[in-house]
Scaffold this motif. Sequence first.
Motif, PDB file in Angstrom:
ATOM      1  N   LYS A   1       0.819  -1.261   0.049  1.00  0.00           N
ATOM      2  CA  LYS A   1       0.196  -0.253   0.148  1.00  0.00           C
ATOM      3  C   LYS A   1       0.875   1.400  -0.014  1.00  0.00           C
ATOM      4  O   LYS A   1       0.163   2.380  -0.212  1.00  0.00           O
TER       5      LYS A   1
ATOM      6  N   TYR B   1      -0.244   4.651  -2.218  1.00  0.00           N
ATOM      7  CA  TYR B   1      -0.743   5.832  -1.708  1.00  0.00           C
ATOM      8  C   TYR B   1       0.071   6.662  -2.106  1.00  0.00           C
ATOM      9  O   TYR B   1      -0.254   8.235  -1.974  1.00  0.00           O
TER      10      TYR B   1
ATOM     11  N   GLU C   1      -1.279   8.426   3.795  1.00  0.00           N
ATOM     12  CA  GLU C   1      -2.567   7.575   3.793  1.00  0.00           C
ATOM     13  C   GLU C   1      -3.647   8.424   4.391  1.00  0.00           C
ATOM     14  O   GLU C   1      -4.942   8.228   3.759  1.00  0.00           O
TER      15      GLU C   1
ATOM     16  N   LYS D   1      -7.166   9.247   2.058  1.00  0.00           N
ATOM     17  CA  LYS D   1      -8.226   8.613   2.390  1.00  0.00           C
ATOM     18  C   LYS D   1      -9.433   9.660   2.665  1.00  0.00           C
ATOM     19  O   LYS D   1     -10.383   9.642   2.015  1.00  0.00           O
TER      20      LYS D   1
ATOM     21  N   ILE E   1      -7.833   0.640  -3.072  1.00  0.00           N
ATOM     22  CA  ILE E   1      -7.700   1.840  -2.426  1.00  0.00           C
ATOM     23  C   ILE E   1      -8.807   2.708  -2.695  1.00  0.00           C
ATOM     24  O   ILE E   1      -9.284   3.562  -1.919  1.00  0.00           O
TER      25      ILE E   1
END
Length: 1001
Positions: free
Chosen positions: A871, A875, A937, A941, A994
């Motif tokens: 990830k 990201y 992250e 997000k 994601i």
Amino acid sequence: MSNNHLIVGLGGTGGKVIRALRKIVKTHTDANGNSPSEANFEYAYLDTSDGLLKEIDQWMVLGQDCSLARAQTGIYAASGVRPILQDPDSYPGMRGWIEPRRVFDFIDSSTAGAAQKRKLGRLVFAQNARTITDLLNDRLQALASSTKNAEATIHVICGLAGGTGSGFIVDTIAQLRRLCPDEASYRIMVYALLPDENSPWVKSVSGFGTYYANGYAALSELNAMACRNYRPINVLDGSRIEAAKFFNGCYLINNINENRVRFDVQESVPHIIAEFLYQKTLNQRWETLARAENGENDTNFIEMDDGVGARAKVFMSFGIKRVVVPEQEIKEYLAYGFAEQATRQLMFNNFRQGEGFADEPEYKDWGAEVRKPDVQERLQISDAHLTLDRGILEDDVKAEWKPIDEYWPQVAATLEAQIKSDKSIKESEWIRTLRTRLSDVFDSTFRRLGGVRKFYEVKSQAQQEMARHIVRRVERDFFGRWSSGELSLLQLRQYTDAVLDNLTQRKKSFEDKIQTEANAMQKLEEDLQRLTLDFNSVGTFGRVFTDKRDTRFSEAREKLQLLFSKNTKRQGYMFAPRLIPLILDELTVMRGKIDQLHVQLTDATETIRTEQNNRLRTDKEEVCQTRLFDIDAVRDLLRRMTLDERGQKERTQRVRKAILALAGIEVDSFEKLAARITPNGLITMLSQQAAAITDAVHTEMAQASPVMHVNIVERLSRQYAGNSQSLNKFVVDLYREAGNMVLFNKAEIERRVGNGVGAAGLQQALCVMLPECEEQREFRQEMSELFQRQKDAGISNLSVLPGTLTNEVVVIKVSSLMPARFIDTLGFLKRHYDGLCKIPDEATLLHGEGDGSKLPPLFAPTGVDMEKRRKRKPYLLLAKFLNFIKQRENPKTGEKEWILQSKDNDGFMIITALNGGGNWIKVWDADQSESLQNDVEKTVKSELAANYIHRERKQELLQKFVSAVNERLEQADGNADDPQYCELRAMTPTFKSIIGLNDDA
């Protein structure tokens, strides 16, 4: 399948394996060139030092020379790379990886080998790449020409700890594959000796050592090549070398096997590798080995990390154990025993009943003889000659130098008169002026060669010629006394030893005199100070009415002439200890010329005796083999041969005739004789004669109880028949000592990673070469069944095959389809590697290209690590697409950098610089702090939840990702195997997950 084999040895390890293999091949080849092996061998030895080639005795086996031809060797000095470092743009094959050049600043003319620096090893290879590739191609062509077959297996052997083998290995493989692109016709196998723990060769006494780090770095590059993640730069032109399979397999070898049996890394391990190579080519019926080396048992041979090839299962290991009736060693034992007798007969011709030819010299005080002044004068080894007080070479003798004790008084007296007659020089300046002018003579005009120091400096360049001249004079003197019968060969040998001892002792005496003269010069300086004060204190009355000042000046002149005389002698005393070793070397050569009826008398009888004592020793058994022989029966045969007076005289007479035949013509000097009979030639002749005589004696005297030409199965039956417990232990011990030459990491073997590769991938096989024996057929069957019962647990693949050689049983174990992480020592090597990589320049020196950060890891990441890694980069990429990560100019330094622009809990903007500077590729590969990654992250997000709910918005992000992937493919010139392109493609599912874009949505 072709049985052509090119053995490529890199560095010291590779050279030792080649030497051991050539000796093995030679011992299995008879006088007519017949061999039980159908293999055709060719060799190429590449190194940065010629030390191994100079070990001439180590390349001999019973008088037979196993050394390589010049066309089979390439020695390249590291000190010759300076031109490249000064002008890298003129070398297209190097400019792409040579920077930063400062890491090579340590190189100078004294740099030995590759100095345990892998990148220096690669630089040496690159500088000589055309010569090296020509050598390799020439050897391949020679192999094909001699066998009319263009196919071959290429075996590349090296140690991974040093700078040469470890630094050469990648480019050697790459160039071989470039020369031989047909992978089916040219298989390439690598044999890599891992660094041994607690090695005496480790240069660092504490901290992290390159010796170990080199091993990890080399394995990383080999693994990356096998994973197709690393295409080495062609050091000939700077392009990338393309290959679907650079090499077929890589055997990893250590000095401790899987059962913790330890081997001597300098001698035993090279011999074990050589024995394995020979047995592979000798016993080709073991088809399992061929399949294992081709990786035919597993199509999924690369462990993947997120879809990217990370760890290739091309690594292997082996173990081998021989049980042998050592026929060659027995033959050598008997031959050396006879050779010693022949030497005694040639030197003394004194046969004694119950003893054989005696070794009893006549004694004389040769040391006293050499100490005689007239002897030293005649041989030009007097102190005056050795210090160049008198000339040695003809031109110097003709120059008629004045002896130093006469020269300086004459010079000083002349200058004294000149100074006193020169009215422009004040009397108070006489002493100072005299010293100055004497200094000018000392520094500038002595013997018309620019002063004393310059004289000895110039003459030092001719020391080798002086040594040869002196020894030639000694040789002429000795030969005249030998040819007249005045002295025997042994007496000449003793005389030579006395000269050697005398010179050795006097070398120490000269070294002592250097300090003695220095002390005397200090005392003279003190006297001169007092004289000068006294000279200057003479008043008007003393100057006018007495000769006190003249007297003091004369005294000062005497002191000064003595001072300069001693200083000149001191230079001579420093010259002599440098000349004497050269004379000693030349005398040693001359000693070989005198002792032409055998090897040099320094080694002659003692060497033969030593060689015989090293055969059939029961206190020094090699771990890799067990020998079976009856030493009492061998000694009894030798004793009977020795005491056979009539036979011995006939046999030694045969040796004498062979020596005379070897000379070919009448000679009248040792020099001329030596020109026709070299020491090695004499050794070869004597050994071969002794071996032939031994064969005949064995046939004649040992019919009832032969000690050679014995079947190993028959020999074992005599020892173990009816003793099942001992036989069982014998077989178990064989398996234990034939274990793989590495320690395994059980946890790593059982570990499942990425694409499910683990213990299920590891393949192991055993083979026992057990010769047929009609006389002991039942016992052989019993042994075959016992080998089946006692094999390692879990190994189903065991082959018991008829051995080609009747005097040996061979057990071989092979493990294949391994990633490097299965090897237990890898963690230890990685700790040293990681420690050195914290120093940027050291990381650069560890790798042929870059600092290793882009190579796939040898250890598989954990599940947690994989999830984080999986990830982290998506990201990072999303933050860039969303403009949270952007490039700017640092307001303080003005340098470009990439930053993360985020907000804290109160909404205030936070600017954080990313590791990697202004280069996005470096930022992409760099490890970011956990807190920064968390901020990335969190920011992404938050933005996705706020503004990228709709599918169309998500598709926009996906299109940006697809464009970035395609752009990378274009940058890689359409290479679908480009590591960065593969990495981006592999992260597609994670990226889509994601952003919340499912394929079935």
